[in-house]
Design a protein around this motif. Sequence first.
Motif, PDB file in Angstrom:
ATOM      1  N   VAL A   1     -23.637   0.333  -9.613  1.00  0.00           N
ATOM      2  CA  VAL A   1     -24.739  -0.356  -8.930  1.00  0.00           C
ATOM      3  C   VAL A   1     -24.113  -1.291  -7.896  1.00  0.00           C
ATOM      4  O   VAL A   1     -23.887  -2.484  -8.148  1.00  0.00           O
ATOM      5  N   GLY A   2     -23.788  -0.745  -6.747  1.00  0.00           N
ATOM      6  CA  GLY A   2     -23.101  -1.492  -5.706  1.00  0.00           C
ATOM      7  C   GLY A   2     -21.619  -1.620  -6.022  1.00  0.00           C
ATOM      8  O   GLY A   2     -21.171  -1.423  -7.165  1.00  0.00           O
ATOM      9  N   GLY A   3     -20.836  -1.960  -4.995  1.00  0.00           N
ATOM     10  CA  GLY A   3     -19.414  -2.158  -5.207  1.00  0.00           C
ATOM     11  C   GLY A   3     -19.121  -3.319  -6.142  1.00  0.00           C
ATOM     12  O   GLY A   3     -18.124  -3.305  -6.865  1.00  0.00           O
ATOM     13  N   SER A   4     -20.005  -4.312  -6.157  1.00  0.00           N
ATOM     14  CA  SER A   4     -19.771  -5.504  -6.988  1.00  0.00           C
ATOM     15  C   SER A   4     -19.685  -5.165  -8.468  1.00  0.00           C
ATOM     16  O   SER A   4     -18.890  -5.747  -9.201  1.00  0.00           O
ATOM     17  N   GLU A   5     -20.503  -4.224  -8.927  1.00  0.00           N
ATOM     18  CA  GLU A   5     -20.414  -3.842 -10.338  1.00  0.00           C
ATOM     19  C   GLU A   5     -19.061  -3.220 -10.650  1.00  0.00           C
ATOM     20  O   GLU A   5     -18.480  -3.444 -11.719  1.00  0.00           O
ATOM     21  N   GLY A   6     -18.535  -2.440  -9.703  1.00  0.00           N
ATOM     22  CA  GLY A   6     -17.236  -1.824  -9.915  1.00  0.00           C
ATOM     23  C   GLY A   6     -16.130  -2.851 -10.063  1.00  0.00           C
ATOM     24  O   GLY A   6     -15.233  -2.716 -10.912  1.00  0.00           O
ATOM     25  N   ILE A   7     -16.184  -3.898  -9.243  1.00  0.00           N
ATOM     26  CA  ILE A   7     -15.184  -4.974  -9.331  1.00  0.00           C
ATOM     27  C   ILE A   7     -15.273  -5.663 -10.692  1.00  0.00           C
ATOM     28  O   ILE A   7     -14.264  -5.880 -11.372  1.00  0.00           O
ATOM     29  N   ASP A   8     -16.480  -5.998 -11.099  1.00  0.00           N
ATOM     30  CA  ASP A   8     -16.691  -6.676 -12.379  1.00  0.00           C
ATOM     31  C   ASP A   8     -16.232  -5.808 -13.544  1.00  0.00           C
ATOM     32  O   ASP A   8     -15.525  -6.274 -14.450  1.00  0.00           O
ATOM     33  N   ALA A   9     -16.600  -4.523 -13.531  1.00  0.00           N
ATOM     34  CA  ALA A   9     -16.239  -3.625 -14.623  1.00  0.00           C
ATOM     35  C   ALA A   9     -14.729  -3.420 -14.697  1.00  0.00           C
ATOM     36  O   ALA A   9     -14.153  -3.357 -15.791  1.00  0.00           O
ATOM     37  N   ALA A  10     -14.089  -3.328 -13.537  1.00  0.00           N
ATOM     38  CA  ALA A  10     -12.633  -3.145 -13.526  1.00  0.00           C
ATOM     39  C   ALA A  10     -11.926  -4.346 -14.140  1.00  0.00           C
ATOM     40  O   ALA A  10     -11.017  -4.203 -14.962  1.00  0.00           O
TER      41      ALA A  10
ATOM     42  N   LYS B   1       7.503  -2.725  -8.130  1.00  0.00           N
ATOM     43  CA  LYS B   1       8.639  -3.461  -8.697  1.00  0.00           C
ATOM     44  C   LYS B   1       8.205  -4.304  -9.894  1.00  0.00           C
ATOM     45  O   LYS B   1       8.905  -4.368 -10.916  1.00  0.00           O
ATOM     46  N   HIS B   2       7.057  -4.946  -9.790  1.00  0.00           N
ATOM     47  CA  HIS B   2       6.601  -5.851 -10.850  1.00  0.00           C
ATOM     48  C   HIS B   2       5.608  -5.194 -11.815  1.00  0.00           C
ATOM     49  O   HIS B   2       5.106  -5.866 -12.725  1.00  0.00           O
ATOM     50  N   ASP B   3       5.319  -3.910 -11.597  1.00  0.00           N
ATOM     51  CA  ASP B   3       4.457  -3.147 -12.503  1.00  0.00           C
ATOM     52  C   ASP B   3       3.104  -3.818 -12.700  1.00  0.00           C
ATOM     53  O   ASP B   3       2.669  -4.103 -13.821  1.00  0.00           O
ATOM     54  N   ILE B   4       2.437  -4.109 -11.591  1.00  0.00           N
ATOM     55  CA  ILE B   4       1.084  -4.659 -11.659  1.00  0.00           C
ATOM     56  C   ILE B   4       0.093  -3.638 -11.100  1.00  0.00           C
ATOM     57  O   ILE B   4       0.479  -2.594 -10.564  1.00  0.00           O
ATOM     58  N   PHE B   5      -1.188  -3.953 -11.228  1.00  0.00           N
ATOM     59  CA  PHE B   5      -2.246  -3.036 -10.828  1.00  0.00           C
ATOM     60  C   PHE B   5      -3.049  -3.622  -9.666  1.00  0.00           C
ATOM     61  O   PHE B   5      -2.988  -4.823  -9.390  1.00  0.00           O
ATOM     62  N   VAL B   6      -3.816  -2.767  -9.004  1.00  0.00           N
ATOM     63  CA  VAL B   6      -4.562  -3.173  -7.813  1.00  0.00           C
ATOM     64  C   VAL B   6      -6.029  -2.787  -7.968  1.00  0.00           C
ATOM     65  O   VAL B   6      -6.341  -1.674  -8.419  1.00  0.00           O
ATOM     66  N   ILE B   7      -6.906  -3.694  -7.612  1.00  0.00           N
ATOM     67  CA  ILE B   7      -8.313  -3.367  -7.369  1.00  0.00           C
ATOM     68  C   ILE B   7      -8.499  -3.465  -5.863  1.00  0.00           C
ATOM     69  O   ILE B   7      -8.442  -4.555  -5.292  1.00  0.00           O
ATOM     70  N   SER B   8      -8.669  -2.325  -5.222  1.00  0.00           N
ATOM     71  CA  SER B   8      -8.755  -2.270  -3.761  1.00  0.00           C
ATOM     72  C   SER B   8     -10.215  -2.156  -3.337  1.00  0.00           C
ATOM     73  O   SER B   8     -10.842  -1.101  -3.516  1.00  0.00           O
ATOM     74  N   ASP B   9     -10.754  -3.238  -2.802  1.00  0.00           N
ATOM     75  CA  ASP B   9     -12.152  -3.277  -2.364  1.00  0.00           C
ATOM     76  C   ASP B   9     -12.211  -2.784  -0.918  1.00  0.00           C
ATOM     77  O   ASP B   9     -11.849  -3.503   0.015  1.00  0.00           O
TER      78      ASP B   9
ATOM     79  N   VAL C   1      -4.911 -12.889 -12.236  1.00  0.00           N
ATOM     80  CA  VAL C   1      -5.430 -12.034 -11.170  1.00  0.00           C
ATOM     81  C   VAL C   1      -5.112 -12.699  -9.836  1.00  0.00           C
ATOM     82  O   VAL C   1      -5.543 -13.839  -9.589  1.00  0.00           O
ATOM     83  N   LEU C   2      -4.377 -12.018  -8.990  1.00  0.00           N
ATOM     84  CA  LEU C   2      -4.045 -12.553  -7.670  1.00  0.00           C
ATOM     85  C   LEU C   2      -5.186 -12.251  -6.710  1.00  0.00           C
ATOM     86  O   LEU C   2      -5.600 -11.093  -6.561  1.00  0.00           O
TER      87      LEU C   2
ATOM     88  N   THR D   1       3.884 -13.914 -11.397  1.00  0.00           N
ATOM     89  CA  THR D   1       4.551 -14.494 -12.568  1.00  0.00           C
ATOM     90  C   THR D   1       4.588 -13.437 -13.667  1.00  0.00           C
ATOM     91  O   THR D   1       4.079 -12.308 -13.491  1.00  0.00           O
ATOM     92  N   ASP D   2       5.124 -13.796 -14.814  1.00  0.00           N
ATOM     93  CA  ASP D   2       5.166 -12.840 -15.918  1.00  0.00           C
ATOM     94  C   ASP D   2       3.789 -12.605 -16.533  1.00  0.00           C
ATOM     95  O   ASP D   2       3.622 -11.719 -17.388  1.00  0.00           O
ATOM     96  N   LYS D   3       2.780 -13.384 -16.086  1.00  0.00           N
ATOM     97  CA  LYS D   3       1.412 -13.193 -16.569  1.00  0.00           C
ATOM     98  C   LYS D   3       0.541 -12.410 -15.590  1.00  0.00           C
ATOM     99  O   LYS D   3      -0.618 -12.111 -15.886  1.00  0.00           O
ATOM    100  N   THR D   4       1.089 -12.069 -14.421  1.00  0.00           N
ATOM    101  CA  THR D   4       0.310 -11.369 -13.400  1.00  0.00           C
ATOM    102  C   THR D   4       0.016  -9.940 -13.843  1.00  0.00           C
ATOM    103  O   THR D   4       0.922  -9.209 -14.256  1.00  0.00           O
ATOM    104  N   LYS D   5      -1.240  -9.538 -13.736  1.00  0.00           N
ATOM    105  CA  LYS D   5      -1.605  -8.165 -14.086  1.00  0.00           C
ATOM    106  C   LYS D   5      -2.261  -7.406 -12.941  1.00  0.00           C
ATOM    107  O   LYS D   5      -2.040  -6.206 -12.771  1.00  0.00           O
ATOM    108  N   ILE D   6      -3.102  -8.106 -12.149  1.00  0.00           N
ATOM    109  CA  ILE D   6      -3.909  -7.424 -11.140  1.00  0.00           C
ATOM    110  C   ILE D   6      -3.824  -8.159  -9.811  1.00  0.00           C
ATOM    111  O   ILE D   6      -3.861  -9.394  -9.770  1.00  0.00           O
ATOM    112  N   LEU D   7      -3.744  -7.393  -8.744  1.00  0.00           N
ATOM    113  CA  LEU D   7      -3.940  -7.899  -7.385  1.00  0.00           C
ATOM    114  C   LEU D   7      -5.251  -7.349  -6.861  1.00  0.00           C
ATOM    115  O   LEU D   7      -5.479  -6.130  -6.903  1.00  0.00           O
ATOM    116  N   ILE D   8      -6.125  -8.210  -6.393  1.00  0.00           N
ATOM    117  CA  ILE D   8      -7.317  -7.758  -5.675  1.00  0.00           C
ATOM    118  C   ILE D   8      -6.950  -7.653  -4.194  1.00  0.00           C
ATOM    119  O   ILE D   8      -6.419  -8.592  -3.613  1.00  0.00           O
TER     120      ILE D   8
END
Length: 390
Positions: A96-105, A193-201, A116-117, A160-167
């Motif tokens: 339901v819109g791109g916003s739901e996708g961001i929230d669900a991710a 290199k740091h094994d993090i994930f991306v949410i690409s809007d 989350v960066l 940092t060692d707590k980083t998981k996601i980059l938006i």
Amino acid sequence: MRNPLADKVVEIKPSGIRKFFDIVSEMDDVISLSIGEPDFDTPWHIRDEGIYSLEKGRTFYTSNAGLKELKEEICHYLKRKHGVEYNPKNEVFVTVGGSEGIDAALRAMLNPGEEVLIPQPSYVSYEPCAILAGGVPVIIELKAEHEFRLTAQELENAITDKTKILILPFPNNPTGAIMERKDLEAIAEVIIKHDIFVISDEIYSELTYKEKHVSIVEIPGMMERTILINGFSKAYAMTGWRLGYACGPEAIITQMLKIHQFAIMCAPTTSQYAAVEALRNGDDDVDEMREAYNQRRRYLMHAFKEMGLECFEPFGAFYVFPCIKEFGMTSDEFAVKFLQEEKVAVVPGTAFGDCGEGFLRISYAASMENIKTAMERLAEFIGRLRAEKK
């Protein structure tokens, strides 16, 4: 009486855009350059397909993930636009819109305390959605001297060692900034290199004016660690249809879909049928709207140059982000005074993060007539401000 409210919700600040709209709503005859919404009607053939679906009685739930034919069309679209292949059965679902996708991710991927960066200035929902998902937002302040792009060094410095996601919010709302392939390749090295994930809007992916939009999923090694968010609101002028989609690795999409099942059930059926038509036959409509936006963008850049107002040239979305630091006012003070004295509504840069101070977001999703009138009033307004400083 026991407090009925959740602390983390109470502590979230209301949208700065909404606050400003409340002021606008109490005034008459305002020219609004504040809305992030196409001023075009949804193209008729897309509306007609929605109407036809209603006439045929297609008013029932679809599958949780969306219509089979829509998911297939989304995959065809991404293949021809970006050269990437998703499996419509388990790597795509309709939101339901791109916003739901961001929230669900965010909710599907974050454990409590993971970081989350969030590059800012950027869309107002990222930070509160991260908090609601139990994450810790970490702000990366984008800089005008870098054209508000995210650099590899800025990303490296924030991890940092707590980083998981980059938006990754490009093309960007509110700045209009884009990321070119070389920019994405540089940050992809850091991400891997740091094994993090991306949410690409990528909701503004069709609205670029320098070169064709490049998605980070095109970069080797990135497709398997990226959730791609897109939709129909901006490119096809379908904001009220409330339809988007998320694509990514099956393991993540499966968990996102679980959240969608319990919170939403499925996206609007009528909108999904209309979206199939948009993807199949809407390219010409997008081209026409993009050209109209580009004419307005070029006019605004020329107008700013004529009035001596500093603004980097944006090449995406339908926003410009001029600098008003010379006037010694906060963004909020400038926007309110401009609205009260000239009846033109723009949005303070701080609505999109504290580092937006000293800037304004001006939308050119408005008629050229209104844009020209607004720029005449802006020239008069800043002329008075400069005269008062002497």
